[in-house]
Design a protein around this motif. Structure first.
Motif, PDB file in Angstrom:
ATOM      1  N   THR A  46     -31.812 -10.436  12.495  1.00  0.00           N
ATOM      2  CA  THR A  46     -33.142 -10.765  13.010  1.00  0.00           C
ATOM      3  C   THR A  46     -34.226 -10.093  12.183  1.00  0.00           C
ATOM      4  O   THR A  46     -35.225 -10.723  11.816  1.00  0.00           O
ATOM      5  CB  THR A  46     -33.277 -10.334  14.481  1.00  0.00           C
ATOM      6  N   VAL A  47     -34.037  -8.824  11.881  1.00  0.00           N
ATOM      7  CA  VAL A  47     -35.032  -8.093  11.086  1.00  0.00           C
ATOM      8  C   VAL A  47     -35.103  -8.626   9.665  1.00  0.00           C
ATOM      9  O   VAL A  47     -36.188  -8.780   9.098  1.00  0.00           O
ATOM     10  CB  VAL A  47     -34.708  -6.583  11.083  1.00  0.00           C
ATOM     11  N   ILE A  48     -33.957  -8.939   9.073  1.00  0.00           N
ATOM     12  CA  ILE A  48     -33.938  -9.435   7.693  1.00  0.00           C
ATOM     13  C   ILE A  48     -34.572 -10.821   7.583  1.00  0.00           C
ATOM     14  O   ILE A  48     -35.370 -11.077   6.673  1.00  0.00           O
ATOM     15  CB  ILE A  48     -32.487  -9.468   7.154  1.00  0.00           C
ATOM     16  N   VAL A  49     -34.259 -11.691   8.518  1.00  0.00           N
ATOM     17  CA  VAL A  49     -34.709 -13.087   8.444  1.00  0.00           C
ATOM     18  C   VAL A  49     -36.196 -13.221   8.749  1.00  0.00           C
ATOM     19  O   VAL A  49     -36.910 -13.976   8.086  1.00  0.00           O
ATOM     20  CB  VAL A  49     -33.880 -13.970   9.403  1.00  0.00           C
ATOM     21  N   ASP A  50     -36.674 -12.505   9.768  1.00  0.00           N
ATOM     22  CA  ASP A  50     -38.063 -12.645  10.207  1.00  0.00           C
ATOM     23  C   ASP A  50     -38.969 -11.720   9.392  1.00  0.00           C
ATOM     24  O   ASP A  50     -38.921 -10.501   9.528  1.00  0.00           O
ATOM     25  CB  ASP A  50     -38.170 -12.308  11.696  1.00  0.00           C
ATOM     26  N   LYS A  51     -39.821 -12.291   8.555  1.00  0.00           N
ATOM     27  CA  LYS A  51     -40.706 -11.494   7.701  1.00  0.00           C
ATOM     28  C   LYS A  51     -41.737 -10.712   8.505  1.00  0.00           C
ATOM     29  O   LYS A  51     -42.270  -9.705   8.031  1.00  0.00           O
ATOM     30  CB  LYS A  51     -41.413 -12.405   6.692  1.00  0.00           C
ATOM     31  N   LYS A  52     -42.020 -11.175   9.732  1.00  0.00           N
ATOM     32  CA  LYS A  52     -42.970 -10.451  10.581  1.00  0.00           C
ATOM     33  C   LYS A  52     -42.413  -9.096  11.017  1.00  0.00           C
ATOM     34  O   LYS A  52     -43.167  -8.225  11.452  1.00  0.00           O
ATOM     35  CB  LYS A  52     -43.309 -11.289  11.819  1.00  0.00           C
ATOM     36  N   LEU A  53     -41.113  -8.946  10.908  1.00  0.00           N
ATOM     37  CA  LEU A  53     -40.469  -7.696  11.295  1.00  0.00           C
ATOM     38  C   LEU A  53     -40.227  -6.763  10.118  1.00  0.00           C
ATOM     39  O   LEU A  53     -39.568  -5.737  10.265  1.00  0.00           O
ATOM     40  CB  LEU A  53     -39.133  -7.983  11.991  1.00  0.00           C
ATOM     41  N   HIS A  54     -40.768  -7.116   8.959  1.00  0.00           N
ATOM     42  CA  HIS A  54     -40.612  -6.266   7.778  1.00  0.00           C
ATOM     43  C   HIS A  54     -41.642  -5.140   7.823  1.00  0.00           C
ATOM     44  O   HIS A  54     -42.507  -5.009   6.951  1.00  0.00           O
ATOM     45  CB  HIS A  54     -40.739  -7.096   6.499  1.00  0.00           C
ATOM     46  N   GLU A  55     -41.541  -4.349   8.859  1.00  0.00           N
ATOM     47  CA  GLU A  55     -42.407  -3.196   9.078  1.00  0.00           C
ATOM     48  C   GLU A  55     -41.535  -1.943   9.124  1.00  0.00           C
ATOM     49  O   GLU A  55     -40.331  -2.033   9.395  1.00  0.00           O
ATOM     50  CB  GLU A  55     -43.192  -3.349  10.382  1.00  0.00           C
ATOM     51  N   PRO A  56     -42.129  -0.762   8.873  1.00  0.00           N
ATOM     52  CA  PRO A  56     -41.326   0.466   8.796  1.00  0.00           C
ATOM     53  C   PRO A  56     -40.399   0.685   9.986  1.00  0.00           C
ATOM     54  O   PRO A  56     -39.215   0.986   9.801  1.00  0.00           O
ATOM     55  CB  PRO A  56     -42.395   1.565   8.711  1.00  0.00           C
ATOM     56  N   MET A  57     -40.925   0.546  11.206  1.00  0.00           N
ATOM     57  CA  MET A  57     -40.113   0.836  12.385  1.00  0.00           C
ATOM     58  C   MET A  57     -38.886  -0.061  12.456  1.00  0.00           C
ATOM     59  O   MET A  57     -37.780   0.398  12.769  1.00  0.00           O
ATOM     60  CB  MET A  57     -40.949   0.665  13.653  1.00  0.00           C
ATOM     61  N   TYR A  58     -39.048  -1.342  12.134  1.00  0.00           N
ATOM     62  CA  TYR A  58     -37.934  -2.283  12.215  1.00  0.00           C
ATOM     63  C   TYR A  58     -36.967  -2.119  11.047  1.00  0.00           C
ATOM     64  O   TYR A  58     -35.766  -2.366  11.192  1.00  0.00           O
ATOM     65  CB  TYR A  58     -38.474  -3.721  12.275  1.00  0.00           C
ATOM     66  N   ILE A  59     -37.502  -1.706   9.907  1.00  0.00           N
ATOM     67  CA  ILE A  59     -36.626  -1.426   8.765  1.00  0.00           C
ATOM     68  C   ILE A  59     -35.734  -0.224   9.075  1.00  0.00           C
ATOM     69  O   ILE A  59     -34.532  -0.236   8.798  1.00  0.00           O
ATOM     70  CB  ILE A  59     -37.458  -1.178   7.495  1.00  0.00           C
ATOM     71  N   PHE A  60     -36.316   0.814   9.674  1.00  0.00           N
ATOM     72  CA  PHE A  60     -35.528   1.974  10.070  1.00  0.00           C
ATOM     73  C   PHE A  60     -34.499   1.595  11.129  1.00  0.00           C
ATOM     74  O   PHE A  60     -33.357   2.061  11.103  1.00  0.00           O
ATOM     75  CB  PHE A  60     -36.440   3.081  10.603  1.00  0.00           C
ATOM     76  N   LEU A  61     -34.909   0.750  12.062  1.00  0.00           N
ATOM     77  CA  LEU A  61     -33.990   0.286  13.109  1.00  0.00           C
ATOM     78  C   LEU A  61     -32.839  -0.510  12.501  1.00  0.00           C
ATOM     79  O   LEU A  61     -31.677  -0.358  12.911  1.00  0.00           O
ATOM     80  CB  LEU A  61     -34.737  -0.574  14.127  1.00  0.00           C
ATOM     81  N   CYS A  62     -33.139  -1.342  11.514  1.00  0.00           N
ATOM     82  CA  CYS A  62     -32.107  -2.128  10.828  1.00  0.00           C
ATOM     83  C   CYS A  62     -31.083  -1.197  10.179  1.00  0.00           C
ATOM     84  O   CYS A  62     -29.867  -1.426  10.269  1.00  0.00           O
ATOM     85  CB  CYS A  62     -32.759  -3.027   9.776  1.00  0.00           C
ATOM     86  N   ASN A  63     -31.554  -0.136   9.549  1.00  0.00           N
ATOM     87  CA  ASN A  63     -30.649   0.845   8.943  1.00  0.00           C
ATOM     88  C   ASN A  63     -29.848   1.594   9.994  1.00  0.00           C
ATOM     89  O   ASN A  63     -28.676   1.916   9.779  1.00  0.00           O
ATOM     90  CB  ASN A  63     -31.448   1.834   8.086  1.00  0.00           C
ATOM     91  N   LEU A  64     -30.462   1.862  11.139  1.00  0.00           N
ATOM     92  CA  LEU A  64     -29.759   2.541  12.229  1.00  0.00           C
ATOM     93  C   LEU A  64     -28.598   1.682  12.733  1.00  0.00           C
ATOM     94  O   LEU A  64     -27.502   2.189  12.991  1.00  0.00           O
ATOM     95  CB  LEU A  64     -30.732   2.841  13.370  1.00  0.00           C
ATOM     96  N   CYS A  65     -28.834   0.384  12.853  1.00  0.00           N
ATOM     97  CA  CYS A  65     -27.778  -0.527  13.297  1.00  0.00           C
ATOM     98  C   CYS A  65     -26.687  -0.663  12.238  1.00  0.00           C
ATOM     99  O   CYS A  65     -25.498  -0.718  12.565  1.00  0.00           O
ATOM    100  CB  CYS A  65     -28.367  -1.899  13.630  1.00  0.00           C
TER     101      CYS A  65
END
Length: 302
Positions: A46-65
Motif C-alpha cells: 500500500t505504501v509503495i503503490v500509493d504515491k500519496k503515502l510517500h511521506e517520512p512516517m509511512y516510509i518508516f512504517l513500511c520499513n518497520l513492517c
C-alpha cells in the motif's frame, strides 16, 4: 577439551513436551505466519503503490513492517519444520545465523521506532521546518543507518560468539539465542560480557529517548486542539508499538535468565505479537492507510 571445537549441531529441547499437540500447533503456527505475511505485506504494498503515502512516517512504517517479515523468517520456517520432525537440531552455522537475524530484527525495531518518534516530534513541535528537515535524502540516510547499526552491532556480537570454545551443544529453547550459546562456552571472556552489555545499554538509551520525546510532545500538544488530535492519531499507535516491543523484549530476557512455566509462549511472543500488532495498529489508526486499503478492497469487490 579435545572435543570443544568439533560441535557441528545444537540440540533444541523446547519442543520435547508437546508431542501430543504437534499437529495442532503446526496448523496454528502456520496460520499465524500467514497472517503476519498478509498484514505486513498489505501495508508495504500500500505504501509503495500509493504515491500519496510517500511521506517520512509511512516510509518508516513500511520499513518497520519489512523488518517484521525479516525477523520472523528466521523463526517460523525452522519452527514449522521442527513441529513435524522427531529430532530438533540445528547446525552450528544455522544457529548463529538465526540468533543474528532475530537479534538484529529486534534492534532494528527500536531504531525505526526512534525515527518515527523523531518524525512526530519535528512534525508537531517544529512544523514550519518539517519539510526542510525531513527531506528525501535525509530520510534515506536515516533509514540506512537504522538498518546498518543493528546489523553491525549484532554482527560483532555474533563474531564474538562464533570464536568461543564450547563445552556443550544443548540449548533449552525452541530457537537459538546468542546469550544461550555464550553460556555453553568453556571459559568466560571479557568480550562476551562487554559487547552484549553495550548493545543493551545502547538500545535502552533508544527507549528512554523516545519516552522523553513523548513527554515533550504531550506538553506541547496540550496547548493546541489540532496538535492534540494529530498526537492521538499518529503518536498513540507508535507509543503503543514501542510499548509492545519493549515488553516483549523484557519478557524474553526474563525468561532466558529465570525461566518460566510459560516458557514456550514467552520465548516466542516477540516474534508473534509485534509483527502482528504493528501493521494492524497503524493500518486501522492511520487514516490515509486505512482509507487506501478499504478503497482497494471495495474496488476489488466491484
Amino acid at each position: 577439551m579435545d572435543n570443544v571445537s568439533v560441535i557441528t549441531v545444537f540440540t533444541l529441547s523446547g519442543l520435547r513436551d508437546i508431542a501430543n499437540y504437534r499437529v495442532i500447533l503446526f496448523v496454528l503456527t502456520l496460520l499465524c505466519y500467514c497472517v503476519i505475511w498478509l498484514v505486513n505485506l498489505t501495508i508495504i504494498v500500500t505504501v509503495i503503490v500509493d504515491k500519496k503515502l510517500h511521506e517520512p512516517m509511512y516510509i518508516f512504517l513500511c520499513n518497520l513492517c519489512f523488518n517484521g517479515l525479516y525477523g520472523t523468517a528466521a523463526f517460523y520456517p525452522k519452527f514449522l519444520y521442527d513441529l513435524l520432525s522427531t529430532t530438533h537440531v540445528i547446525s552450528y552455522a544455522g544457529c548463529l545465523l538465526q540468533g543474528f537475524v532475530l537479534h538484529s530484527s529486534v534492534c532494528a525495531d527500536f531504531s525505526l521506532l526512534v525515527l518515527m518518534a523523531y518524525d512526530r516530534y519535528v512534525a508537531i513541535c517544529r512544523p514550519l521546518v518539517y519539510h526542510s528537515l525531513m527531506t528525501t535524502q535525509k530520510i534515506c540516510i536515516l533509514v540506512f543507518f537504522a538498518w546498518l547499526i543493528p546489523i553491525y552491532l549484532l554482527f560483532m556480537s555474533t563474531i564474538t560468539t562464533a570464536v568461543l570454545r564450547l563445552c556443550g551443544s544443548h540449548i533449552p529453547r525452541i530457537y537459538c539465542v546468542n546469550w544461550l550459546i555464550n553460556n555453553l562456552a568453556c571459559s568466560a571472556s571479557v568480550a562476551r560480557i562487554v559487547i552484549p552489555a553495550f548493545n543493551y545499554t545502547f538500545y535502552i538509551g533508544h527507549v528512554l529517548l523516545v519516552f522523553w520525546s513523548y513527554v515533550h510532545l504531550i506538553k506541547t500538544c496540550q496547548s493546541s486542539k489540532d496538535n492534540w488530535n494529530k498526537f492521538m492519531q499518529t503518536c498513540v499507535p507508535h507509543l503503543f508499538s514501542l510499548t509492545v516491543v519493549v515488553l516483549s523484549f523484557l519478557f524474553d530476557m526474563l525468561y532466558m535468565r529465570f525461566g518460566s512455566n510459560l516458557q514456550n509462549f514467552i520465548a516466542t511472543e516477540f516474534v508473534i505479537i509485534p509483527p502482528l500488532m504493528n501493521p494492524l495498529i497503524y493500518g486501522f489508526k492511520l487514516t490515509k492507510i486505512r482509507n487506501r486499503i478499504l478503497g482497494l478492497v471495495c474496488f476489488k469487490r466491484k
